[in-house]
Design a protein around this motif. Structure first.
Motif, PDB file in Angstrom:
ATOM      1  N   ARG A  32       0.802  -1.228   0.000  1.00 52.29           N
ATOM      2  CA  ARG A  32       0.000   0.000   0.000  1.00 52.29           C
ATOM      3  C   ARG A  32       0.839   1.286   0.000  1.00 52.29           C
ATOM      4  O   ARG A  32       0.303   2.376  -0.159  1.00 52.29           O
ATOM      5  N   GLN A  33       2.137   1.149   0.139  1.00 49.11           N
ATOM      6  CA  GLN A  33       2.991   2.334   0.160  1.00 49.11           C
ATOM      7  C   GLN A  33       3.047   2.986  -1.212  1.00 49.11           C
ATOM      8  O   GLN A  33       3.268   2.321  -2.222  1.00 49.11           O
ATOM      9  N   LYS A  34       2.832   4.272  -1.238  1.00 49.71           N
ATOM     10  CA  LYS A  34       2.781   5.022  -2.498  1.00 49.71           C
ATOM     11  C   LYS A  34       4.144   5.122  -3.179  1.00 49.71           C
ATOM     12  O   LYS A  34       4.223   5.377  -4.368  1.00 49.71           O
ATOM     13  N   SER A  35       5.220   4.896  -2.444  1.00 50.76           N
ATOM     14  CA  SER A  35       6.566   5.017  -3.008  1.00 50.76           C
ATOM     15  C   SER A  35       6.975   3.794  -3.836  1.00 50.76           C
ATOM     16  O   SER A  35       8.022   3.809  -4.481  1.00 50.76           O
ATOM     17  N   ASN A  36       6.156   2.748  -3.847  1.00 44.69           N
ATOM     18  CA  ASN A  36       6.493   1.543  -4.611  1.00 44.69           C
ATOM     19  C   ASN A  36       6.504   1.812  -6.114  1.00 44.69           C
ATOM     20  O   ASN A  36       5.662   2.541  -6.621  1.00 44.69           O
TER      21      ASN A  36
END
Length: 183
Positions: A32-36
């Motif tokens: 769920r991390q947007k930085s992925n």
């Protein structure tokens, strides 16, 4: 005599898929991390998908795990999305739509799989004769809202017909090609 009494600690309830849910939660937390990047998302989905395969319906109903299914629908490949969505729509759709947690997964099915005819045909047949019940349910009505906002008129028409009442459906021919008010 004066031994200190240990406080009563109830045994943790073991739910059928608790180990799976715990493993899937840790993967979901990374997913769920947007930085992925897209590659990281794909790698994490390849790790998450085997954990939830065959258990999507039960996991979607859990208050602490329904977000795992939502993430699978959002970040999965089209094949993974279709398989997760088919697991959901083959279960009791009315239960999923009316559940405070699972209805979010159903909305994701509509959002991410509305162009998949196989999923949508099964979805519509699963809701057949249940639209009126959904329309008056506080949570289920959100699912109907998503259906009518995301599906084309042609795809949602059979569900809308049910809102006219049971007498109207008697006069409707399933094979009728023209579906306008003028017709």
């Amino acid at each position: 005599g004066n031994e200190a009494k240990k406080p009563f600690v109830p045994a943790k309830k073991a739910s059928p898929h608790q180990d799976t849910v715990d493993k899937a939660k840790s993967v979901w937390n990374k997913l769920r991390q947007k930085s992925n990047t897209k590659e990281q998302q794909k790698k994490l989905m390849d790790e998450l998908y085997p954990l939830i395969k065959g258990k999507s319906y039960q996991i979607a109903l859990k208050h602490d795990a329904s977000r795992i299914i939502q993430a699978a629908l959002q970040f999965g490949s089209s094949k993974q999305r279709q398989e997760v969505a088919m697991e959901l729509v083959q279960g009791d759709l009315l239960e999923l739509c009316n559940n405070a947690y699972a209805h979010h997964s159903v909305v994701k099915v509509i959002k991410y799989c509305h162009k998949d005819d196989k999923v949508m045909d099964r979805f519509k047949s699963g809701l057949r004769n249940k639209v009126a019940k959904l329309a008056v349910h506080s949570v289920g009505s959100r699912v109907l809202d998503a259906i009518f906002l995301n599906l084309s008129f042609q795809k949602s028409y059979t569900l809308k017909e049910e809102l006219y009442g049971p007498h109207f459906s008697v006069f409707v021919d399933e094979e009728q090609k023209s579906k306008t008010l003028a017709d």
